[in-house]
Design a protein around this motif. Structure first.
Motif, PDB file in Angstrom:
ATOM      1  N   GLU A  54      52.636  49.683  86.307  1.00  0.00           N
ATOM      2  CA  GLU A  54      53.442  50.740  85.701  1.00  0.00           C
ATOM      3  C   GLU A  54      54.207  50.203  84.490  1.00  0.00           C
ATOM      4  OE1 GLU A  54      54.046  54.114  86.282  1.00  0.00           O
ATOM      5  OE2 GLU A  54      52.209  53.974  87.452  1.00  0.00           O
ATOM      6  N   ILE A  55      54.785  49.015  84.644  1.00  0.00           N
ATOM      7  CA  ILE A  55      55.522  48.386  83.540  1.00  0.00           C
ATOM      8  C   ILE A  55      54.593  48.153  82.348  1.00  0.00           C
ATOM      9  CG2 ILE A  55      56.665  46.243  82.796  1.00  0.00           C
ATOM     10  CD1 ILE A  55      57.850  46.107  85.683  1.00  0.00           C
ATOM     11  N   MET A  61      51.972  52.435  76.331  1.00  0.00           N
ATOM     12  CA  MET A  61      52.230  53.767  75.782  1.00  0.00           C
ATOM     13  C   MET A  61      53.188  53.686  74.595  1.00  0.00           C
ATOM     14  SD  MET A  61      50.548  56.144  77.578  1.00  0.00           S
ATOM     15  CE  MET A  61      51.409  57.696  77.461  1.00  0.00           C
ATOM     16  N   VAL A  62      54.210  52.846  74.715  1.00  0.00           N
ATOM     17  CA  VAL A  62      55.176  52.677  73.634  1.00  0.00           C
ATOM     18  C   VAL A  62      54.513  52.010  72.428  1.00  0.00           C
ATOM     19  CG1 VAL A  62      57.302  51.499  72.931  1.00  0.00           C
ATOM     20  CG2 VAL A  62      57.191  52.635  75.158  1.00  0.00           C
ATOM     21  N   ARG A  63      53.677  51.003  72.692  1.00  0.00           N
ATOM     22  CA  ARG A  63      52.995  50.293  71.602  1.00  0.00           C
ATOM     23  C   ARG A  63      52.018  51.211  70.858  1.00  0.00           C
ATOM     24  NH1 ARG A  63      51.122  46.710  74.519  1.00  0.00           N
ATOM     25  NH2 ARG A  63      48.979  47.405  74.723  1.00  0.00           N
ATOM     26  N   VAL A  64      51.244  51.986  71.587  1.00  0.00           N
ATOM     27  CA  VAL A  64      50.239  52.880  70.996  1.00  0.00           C
ATOM     28  C   VAL A  64      50.907  53.979  70.165  1.00  0.00           C
ATOM     29  CG1 VAL A  64      48.518  54.648  71.591  1.00  0.00           C
ATOM     30  CG2 VAL A  64      48.443  52.428  72.702  1.00  0.00           C
ATOM     31  N   ALA A  65      52.138  54.340  70.513  1.00  0.00           N
ATOM     32  CA  ALA A  65      52.832  55.417  69.798  1.00  0.00           C
ATOM     33  C   ALA A  65      53.172  55.060  68.352  1.00  0.00           C
ATOM     34  CB  ALA A  65      54.108  55.806  70.549  1.00  0.00           C
ATOM     35  N   ALA A  66      53.131  53.773  68.025  1.00  0.00           N
ATOM     36  CA  ALA A  66      53.323  53.290  66.642  1.00  0.00           C
ATOM     37  C   ALA A  66      54.701  53.623  66.064  1.00  0.00           C
ATOM     38  CB  ALA A  66      52.222  53.851  65.736  1.00  0.00           C
ATOM     39  N   PHE A  67      55.731  53.441  66.872  1.00  0.00           N
ATOM     40  CA  PHE A  67      57.082  53.684  66.375  1.00  0.00           C
ATOM     41  C   PHE A  67      57.441  52.675  65.289  1.00  0.00           C
ATOM     42  CE2 PHE A  67      57.340  55.180  70.876  1.00  0.00           C
ATOM     43  CZ  PHE A  67      57.502  56.534  70.584  1.00  0.00           C
ATOM     44  N   PHE A  92      67.181  66.632  75.150  1.00  0.00           N
ATOM     45  CA  PHE A  92      65.860  66.341  74.571  1.00  0.00           C
ATOM     46  C   PHE A  92      65.225  65.138  75.269  1.00  0.00           C
ATOM     47  CE2 PHE A  92      67.552  68.111  70.301  1.00  0.00           C
ATOM     48  CZ  PHE A  92      67.185  69.397  70.654  1.00  0.00           C
ATOM     49  N   ILE A  93      66.051  64.130  75.572  1.00  0.00           N
ATOM     50  CA  ILE A  93      65.569  62.923  76.239  1.00  0.00           C
ATOM     51  C   ILE A  93      64.988  63.258  77.620  1.00  0.00           C
ATOM     52  CG2 ILE A  93      66.312  60.713  77.262  1.00  0.00           C
ATOM     53  CD1 ILE A  93      66.191  60.519  74.268  1.00  0.00           C
ATOM     54  N   SER A  94      65.467  64.336  78.226  1.00  0.00           N
ATOM     55  CA  SER A  94      64.929  64.771  79.527  1.00  0.00           C
ATOM     56  C   SER A  94      63.512  65.301  79.403  1.00  0.00           C
ATOM     57  CB  SER A  94      65.832  65.857  80.134  1.00  0.00           C
ATOM     58  OG  SER A  94      65.605  67.113  79.500  1.00  0.00           O
ATOM     59  N   LEU A  95      63.086  65.581  78.155  1.00  0.00           N
ATOM     60  CA  LEU A  95      61.726  66.054  77.825  1.00  0.00           C
ATOM     61  C   LEU A  95      61.457  67.484  78.279  1.00  0.00           C
ATOM     62  CD1 LEU A  95      59.638  62.839  78.628  1.00  0.00           C
ATOM     63  CD2 LEU A  95      61.007  63.372  76.611  1.00  0.00           C
ATOM     64  N   ALA A 126      57.295  58.346  75.766  1.00  0.00           N
ATOM     65  CA  ALA A 126      56.259  57.338  76.024  1.00  0.00           C
ATOM     66  C   ALA A 126      56.532  56.583  77.318  1.00  0.00           C
ATOM     67  CB  ALA A 126      56.166  56.368  74.850  1.00  0.00           C
ATOM     68  N   LYS A 127      57.812  56.313  77.587  1.00  0.00           N
ATOM     69  CA  LYS A 127      58.176  55.593  78.810  1.00  0.00           C
ATOM     70  C   LYS A 127      57.874  56.416  80.062  1.00  0.00           C
ATOM     71  CE  LYS A 127      61.622  52.210  77.365  1.00  0.00           C
ATOM     72  NZ  LYS A 127      63.007  51.735  77.551  1.00  0.00           N
ATOM     73  N   LYS A 128      57.820  57.725  79.890  1.00  0.00           N
ATOM     74  CA  LYS A 128      57.465  58.594  81.015  1.00  0.00           C
ATOM     75  C   LYS A 128      55.978  58.954  80.976  1.00  0.00           C
ATOM     76  CE  LYS A 128      62.106  60.414  81.716  1.00  0.00           C
ATOM     77  NZ  LYS A 128      62.999  61.587  81.691  1.00  0.00           N
ATOM     78  N   ARG A 129      55.238  58.133  80.239  1.00  0.00           N
ATOM     79  CA  ARG A 129      53.776  58.235  80.159  1.00  0.00           C
ATOM     80  C   ARG A 129      53.315  59.557  79.561  1.00  0.00           C
ATOM     81  NH1 ARG A 129      51.295  55.477  85.566  1.00  0.00           N
ATOM     82  NH2 ARG A 129      49.396  55.992  84.439  1.00  0.00           N
TER      83      ARG A 129
END
Length: 252
Positions: A54-55, A61-67, A92-95, A126-129
């Motif tokens: 999961e980690i 997911m964070v890396r692929v998002a290209a922030f 907003f953070i709650s999605l 991204a952290k919530k997949r």
């Protein structure tokens, strides 16, 4: 016992279950000392493996998002930007907005924190997949133009349309000619009422006709962007100049 234990370790290593190998001894000891059943011990052992996967998945997911940077909401100074409603940003953070397929538009002059806030929400997603992608508007236009020239526009549009959250940064910093505006419209139309998009812009909506150099296309884009959107108008000093302003205040 020793040969069985060695065989078990070999099997786990072969299957690349590294966390199970790492925690095998402590789990066996815990099972023996606490009269844990074999099934419960196996659950405990596999939990270590799942937790690590999961980690790693979240990191991917964070890396692929290209922030552009890894700035989260905890790094944002709300006291410096009082026009930003902290509770609204935390919502907003709650999605919740993604579940409702709504958009967010951060509007404000350069440096007030638009990209930071957009990125923070994106990282939370991204952290919530949640499939997320960040791209600057000019890069997006260039990629769509290139795809059109190579006769693969449809695939490229589908690529950007697939993300549950797409962040388009810096609309209005560079002009967009009428043909490119049509490409942009196609993407916005594909995502309209299907997926959520976060936009950042330094231009008031009345100026979008100039940005896209076609009032009709600009209105069609705005109609879809704003129909299910929350607009956050940030009024304040440049966030980038915060430390300089603080230093000048201390010296005066």
């Amino acid at each position: 016992m020793n040969s069985s234990y060695t065989k078990l370790v070999d099997n786990l290593e072969y299957l690349k279950l590294t966390q199970m190998v790492t925690h095998l001894d402590e789990t066996i000891d815990f099972m023996n000392n606490n009269q844990l059943s074999f099934v419960d011990a196996l659950i405990k052992l596999t939990d270590y493996e799942i937790d690590m996967k999961e980690i790693n998945m979240v990191k991917s997911m964070v890396r692929v998002a290209a922030f552009p940077h890894h700035k989260e909401i905890k790094d944002f100074d709300f006291s410096f930007q009082p026009s930003v409603n902290k509770e609204q940003i935390l919502d907003f953070i709650s999605l919740r907005f993604i579940e409702r397929k709504e958009n967010i538009v951060f509007l404000g002059s350069s440096g007030v924190g638009k990209t930071h806030l957009a990125t923070s929400i994106g990282i939370a997603a991204a952290k919530k997949r949640t499939s997320t992608y960040f791209i600057k508007c000019n890069d997006l236009i260039l990629n769509l133009k290139k795809a059109k020239l190579e006769n693969r526009l449809e695939n490229r549009l589908k690529h950007y349309a697939k993300y549950r959250l797409l962040i388009i940064d810096e609309i209005g910093y560079l002009p967009i000619d009428a043909d490119d505006a049509k490409l942009f419209f196609q993407l916005i139309d594909l995502r309209y009422e299907n997926k959520s998009t976060i936009f950042t812009t330094n231009s008031n909506f009345k100026d979008w006709a100039k940005i896209f150099q076609d009032p009709k296309i600009a209105n069609a884009i705005l109609d879809r962007v704003l129909h299910h959107a929350t607009v956050i108008n940030i009024v304040g000093d440049s966030y980038r100049l915060k430390d300089h302003i603080k230093k000048e205040t201390e010296e005066s």
